[in-house]
Design a protein around this motif. Structure first.
Motif, PDB file in Angstrom:
ATOM      1  N   ALA A  24       0.819  -1.223   0.000  1.00 16.40           N
ATOM      2  CA  ALA A  24       0.000   0.000   0.000  1.00 16.40           C
ATOM      3  C   ALA A  24       0.845   1.262   0.000  1.00 16.40           C
ATOM      4  CB  ALA A  24      -0.926   0.002   1.211  1.00 16.40           C
ATOM      5  N   HIS A  25       0.389   2.237  -0.745  1.00 15.41           N
ATOM      6  CA  HIS A  25       0.928   3.599  -0.663  1.00 15.41           C
ATOM      7  C   HIS A  25       0.182   4.287   0.470  1.00 15.41           C
ATOM      8  CE1 HIS A  25       2.794   7.255  -2.548  1.00 15.41           C
ATOM      9  NE2 HIS A  25       1.889   7.818  -1.770  1.00 15.41           N
ATOM     10  N   ILE A  26       0.897   4.754   1.487  1.00 16.04           N
ATOM     11  CA  ILE A  26       0.277   5.289   2.692  1.00 16.04           C
ATOM     12  C   ILE A  26       0.282   6.821   2.645  1.00 16.04           C
ATOM     13  CG2 ILE A  26       0.382   5.417   5.205  1.00 16.04           C
ATOM     14  CD1 ILE A  26       1.660   2.649   5.180  1.00 16.04           C
ATOM     15  N   ILE A  27      -0.922   7.385   2.668  1.00 15.29           N
ATOM     16  CA  ILE A  27      -1.097   8.832   2.600  1.00 15.29           C
ATOM     17  C   ILE A  27      -1.542   9.338   3.964  1.00 15.29           C
ATOM     18  CG2 ILE A  27      -2.331  10.728   1.489  1.00 15.29           C
ATOM     19  CD1 ILE A  27      -2.821   8.852  -0.894  1.00 15.29           C
ATOM     20  N   GLY A  28      -0.725  10.174   4.580  1.00 15.33           N
ATOM     21  CA  GLY A  28      -1.096  10.766   5.854  1.00 15.33           C
ATOM     22  C   GLY A  28      -2.056  11.924   5.645  1.00 15.33           C
ATOM     23  N   MET A  29      -3.047  12.014   6.507  1.00 17.96           N
ATOM     24  CA  MET A  29      -4.082  13.041   6.360  1.00 17.96           C
ATOM     25  C   MET A  29      -4.256  13.825   7.654  1.00 17.96           C
ATOM     26  SD  MET A  29      -8.146  12.554   5.623  1.00 17.96           S
ATOM     27  CE  MET A  29      -8.663  12.891   7.295  1.00 17.96           C
ATOM     28  N   ILE A  30      -4.562  15.102   7.514  1.00 23.63           N
ATOM     29  CA  ILE A  30      -4.931  15.940   8.650  1.00 23.63           C
ATOM     30  C   ILE A  30      -6.426  15.797   8.882  1.00 23.63           C
ATOM     31  CG2 ILE A  30      -5.033  18.295   9.548  1.00 23.63           C
ATOM     32  CD1 ILE A  30      -2.203  17.290   9.261  1.00 23.63           C
ATOM     33  N   LYS A  31      -6.814  15.254  10.026  1.00 22.42           N
ATOM     34  CA  LYS A  31      -8.234  15.136  10.361  1.00 22.42           C
ATOM     35  C   LYS A  31      -8.692  16.350  11.170  1.00 22.42           C
ATOM     36  CE  LYS A  31     -11.572  11.996  12.574  1.00 22.42           C
ATOM     37  NZ  LYS A  31     -11.921  12.764  13.786  1.00 22.42           N
TER      38      LYS A  31
END
Length: 335
Positions: free
Chosen positions: A100-107
Motif C-alpha cells: 500500500a501507498h500510505i497517505i497521511g491526512m490531517i483530520k
C-alpha cells in the motif's frame, strides 16, 4: 468477503468501521446497510467519510480492530493518527499492508486548545510533535486547504519532509442533486449558523433584515436541547427547501464544506469568505451586506440571473469537488 484495495483509517473515533459494496455502505458487524451521523443515507456520506465511496473501499476505525486489521491486499491507504501514537503507527500498517501507498491526512486542524473559532494551535504539545513525526513516516501527505500558506497548517511546509498536496473533501454531486434539488419551492432563506459561534458573524441578523424588507420567510436549524445537532438528513431537508442559503462565515482560510453541499443541491449561497464560497459563488463571496443586498434584488427580479448563478456553481462543484476529480487527484499522488 469482497476484494478491497482502498482503506481510510483513523486511529480512534466515534464512527464505526464500514465497507462499500456497489455504492452501498455496510456495517462490518452484521453486513447490513449502515448509516451514521455523517450519512444522508447508506448511499451517501459527507466530508472525509466519503473517501471509501470513491474507491469502493472501506473505513477502518483502528480502535475496533487493534492488531487484527482485516486481511486485504490494499493499494491505497489514507490514514489519520492523532490520538495514540504508541498504539497506532505507520510501521504497523506497512507490516500489515506492504503493497500500500500510505497517505497521511490531517483530520483535526489542531491538536491543542479550543477557542471561539474552534481549535487553536499548541505547537509545543507532544501530540503536535508526534503528528508531524507520523506524517513524515507516510509516503505522501494530503490536507484540505487550497492555500496552505495562509492557513493554520502553514507550519507543515517547514515541518514535513514529504510533499504536501491539496485534496478537497469530495462530494457525491449526483446523489445530492438527484435527491434534494427541487424546482418547485417558494422563495425563502435558510440562515446557516455554524456550530462554532465565532464563525457565525451577522448571518442571522442579515437574514432577518432581508426577510423583513422583501417579505421573504427565513428558517433556521431548530434547537434540540437533548442533542447538539439534528440528524444530517433532516438538516438537508430543511435548507434544501429554501432558494437562498445565508452563511456569512468570515474565516477566509476555511475550506467551506457547507458551501460545496449547497452548490450541489442547486441552492444559492449568500455571503461568507470561505474558499468554497469564492470558488462557487464568486459574486456573493463577500460580507459587504450592501453589495449582497443588490445581488439579492437581482436574483429576485431576474430569473436569468438566478439560473446563471446556480448553473455556474453546479458546474464548478463538479469540476472541483466531485468523486471523479478527487479520485484523479489521489491516483496522481501515488503514481
Amino acid at each position: 468477503m469482497k476484494e478491497v484495495k482502498f482503506a481510510f483509517i483513523v486511529d480512534s473515533c466515534g464512527v464505526s468501521s464500514y465497507y462499500i459494496n456497489k455504492g452501498i455502505c455496510y456495517d462490518y458487524k452484521n453486513n447490513q446497510p449502515f448509516t451514521n451521523h455523517n450519512s444522508l443515507s447508506s448511499s451517501c456520506m459527507v466530508g472525509m467519510w466519503s473517501y471509501p465511496f470513491i474507491f469502493n473501499g472501506c473505513f477502518l476505525n483502528w480502535g475496533e480492530w487493534g492488531d487484527n486489521l482485516p486481511d486485504y491486499d490494499l493499494e491505497i491507504i489514507i490514514v489519520a493518527i492523532e490520538k495514540d501514537f504508541n498504539l497506532y503507527s505507520v510501521s504497523k500498517l506497512r507490516k500489515k499492508y506492504p503493497n500500500a501507498h500510505i497517505i497521511g491526512m490531517i483530520k483535526e486542524i489542531f491538536l491543542g486548545n479550543v477557542n471561539e473559532f474552534g481549535f487553536s494551535p499548541a505547537f509545543e504539545s507532544e501530540k503536535h510533535k508526534n503528528r508531524i513525526k507520523f506524517l513524515n513516516e507516510c509516503d505522501s501527505v494530503i490536507q484540505p486547504f487550497p492555500d496552505i500558506e495562509t492557513s493554520p497548517l502553514s507550519h507543515l511546509l517547514n515541518d514535513c519532509k514529504n510533499k504536501i498536496t491539496y485534496v478537497p473533501f469530495a462530494i457525491n454531486v449526483d446523489y445530492i442533486y438527484d435527491t434534494y434539488y427541487n424546482t418547485e419551492k417558494y422563495e425563502s432563506i435558510f440562515a446557516y449558523t455554524t456550530p462554532t459561534h465565532g464563525r457565525r458573524s451577522n448571518t442571522l441578523e442579515f437574514a432577518k433584515y432581508i426577510s423583513n424588507k422583501y417579505n421573504i420567510p427565513y428558517y433556521t436549524k431548530p434547537i434540540d436541547k437533548n442533542q447538539f445537532n439534528i440528524p444530517l438528513a433532516d438538516l438537508y431537508s430543511l435548507w434544501t427547501q429554501s432558494t437562498m442559503h445565508f452563511n456569512l462565515d468570515p474565516v477566509k482560510w476555511f475550506p467551506g464544506s457547507q458551501g460545496v453541499q449547497v452548490a450541489a443541491a442547486g441552492v444559492i449561497n449568500v455571503g461568507g469568505l470561505n474558499d468554497s464560497h469564492t470558488q462557487l459563488f464568486p459574486d456573493l463571496a463577500t460580507n459587504n451586506t450592501s453589495k449582497l443586498e443588490t445581488i439579492i434584488e437581482n436574483i429576485i427580479s431576474d430569473p436569468k440571473e438566478r439560473v446563471r448563478i446556480m448553473s455556474y456553481a453546479y458546474n464548478k462543484v463538479n469540476e472541483l469537488y466531485s468523486f471523479n476529480t478527487v479520485k484523479q487527484q489521489i491516483e496522481k499522488i501515488i503514481k
